[in-house]
Design an enzyme around this catalytic site. Structure first.
Site, PDB file in Angstrom:
ATOM      1  N   HIS A  61      44.665  42.590  37.185  1.00 38.71           N
ATOM      2  CA  HIS A  61      43.477  43.428  36.932  1.00 38.71           C
ATOM      3  C   HIS A  61      42.749  43.103  35.636  1.00 38.71           C
ATOM      4  O   HIS A  61      41.661  43.624  35.389  1.00 38.71           O
ATOM      5  CB  HIS A  61      43.822  44.920  36.985  1.00 38.71           C
ATOM      6  CG  HIS A  61      45.009  45.341  36.169  1.00 38.71           C
ATOM      7  ND1 HIS A  61      45.152  45.065  34.833  1.00 38.71           N
ATOM      8  CD2 HIS A  61      46.110  46.060  36.531  1.00 38.71           C
ATOM      9  CE1 HIS A  61      46.292  45.592  34.380  1.00 38.71           C
ATOM     10  NE2 HIS A  61      46.894  46.190  35.400  1.00 38.71           N
ATOM     11  N   HIS A 152      40.200  44.304  42.078  1.00 34.82           N
ATOM     12  CA  HIS A 152      41.433  44.698  41.389  1.00 34.82           C
ATOM     13  C   HIS A 152      41.183  45.589  40.181  1.00 34.82           C
ATOM     14  O   HIS A 152      42.144  45.976  39.515  1.00 34.82           O
ATOM     15  CB  HIS A 152      42.293  43.489  40.984  1.00 34.82           C
ATOM     16  CG  HIS A 152      42.780  42.703  42.153  1.00 34.82           C
ATOM     17  ND1 HIS A 152      43.595  43.249  43.127  1.00 34.82           N
ATOM     18  CD2 HIS A 152      42.553  41.418  42.517  1.00 34.82           C
ATOM     19  CE1 HIS A 152      43.849  42.310  44.036  1.00 34.82           C
ATOM     20  NE2 HIS A 152      43.230  41.211  43.697  1.00 34.82           N
ATOM     21  N   ASP A 157      37.594  48.723  43.551  1.00 38.27           N
ATOM     22  CA  ASP A 157      38.423  48.951  44.738  1.00 38.27           C
ATOM     23  C   ASP A 157      38.135  50.304  45.377  1.00 38.27           C
ATOM     24  O   ASP A 157      38.173  50.437  46.606  1.00 38.27           O
ATOM     25  CB  ASP A 157      39.902  48.829  44.374  1.00 38.27           C
ATOM     26  CG  ASP A 157      40.300  47.386  44.070  1.00 38.27           C
ATOM     27  OD1 ASP A 157      39.434  46.496  44.157  1.00 38.27           O
ATOM     28  OD2 ASP A 157      41.476  47.155  43.729  1.00 38.27           O
TER      29      ASP A 157
END
Length: 200
Positions: A61, A152, A157
């Protein structure tokens, strides 16, 4: 599908520090209203985990320990997140994970129900090779031009999950039909199993 019939619903996504159990490093809460994600009233938080972010998680991430060092601790943002979520329905991809982590971090929070786009996708598109978020984005091709950040990250998301939910919901006539296939057994909002008739 009549989207105006939906109860209050938030699409959620969380990112963790890579430990087990995880500490949270990012939470996104995106309202869905009248058949569209409402980014104007969404909530997004970065938080400094109690334990360091693992190198693997940081590669996924992009949230490093250095990036999070000056962010608030969980105890400083928990009430804001709990207040925004209230008792509304939530939706997430592979919802068991997000629900479990949020419930651990918000022990007094109880949503009205939990929709899972992974479970919904398996019912809506049987036979796909994969049902990951990336695979469903490739299959459904939602419009993600307005998605914040990048894949991510929790905000991206959550936006992608919201678009997938709305696309799949058009395959169902009513909210109850959607719930029947999208809520995992054992999670809030799951339909009660019909009792077998007895002689007495």
């Amino acid at each position: 599908m009549n989207f105006s019939s939906w109860p209050p619903l938030f699409v959620v996504d969380v990112e963790g520090n890579g430990t087990n159990p995880p500490d949270l490093v990012e939470v996104a809460v995106l309202p869905v209203r009248e058949g569209r994600p409402d980014t104007s009233t969404a909530g997004a938080w970065l938080t400094r985990p109690q334990r360091p972010v693992t190198p693997f998680a940081a590669r996924v991430h992009g949230l490093t320990n250095e990036r999070l060092a000056r962010e608030p601790g969980w105890e400083e943002i928990a009430d804001q997140i709990h207040t925004l979520l209230g008792t509304s329905w939530i939706c997430a991809h592979n919802a068991h994970v997000d629900y479990k982590v949020l419930s651990t971090h918000l022990p007094h929070w109880q949503p009205a129900g939990v929709l899972d786009t992974l479970r919904l996708a398996r019912a809506t598109y049987p036979g796909l090779a994969k049902y990951s978020l990336d695979a469903l984005i490739d299959h459904i091709q939602p419009d993600l031009r307005a998605a914040p950040a990048q894949r991510h990250r929790a905000t991206f998301d959550a936006f992608a999950t919201a678009q997938l939910l709305l696309a799949m919901a058009t395959h169902y006539d009513t909210w109850d039909q959607l719930v029947a296939v999208a809520v995992p057994p054992g999670l809030p909002g799951a339909p009660e199993p019909e009792e077998e008739p007895t002689l007495w």
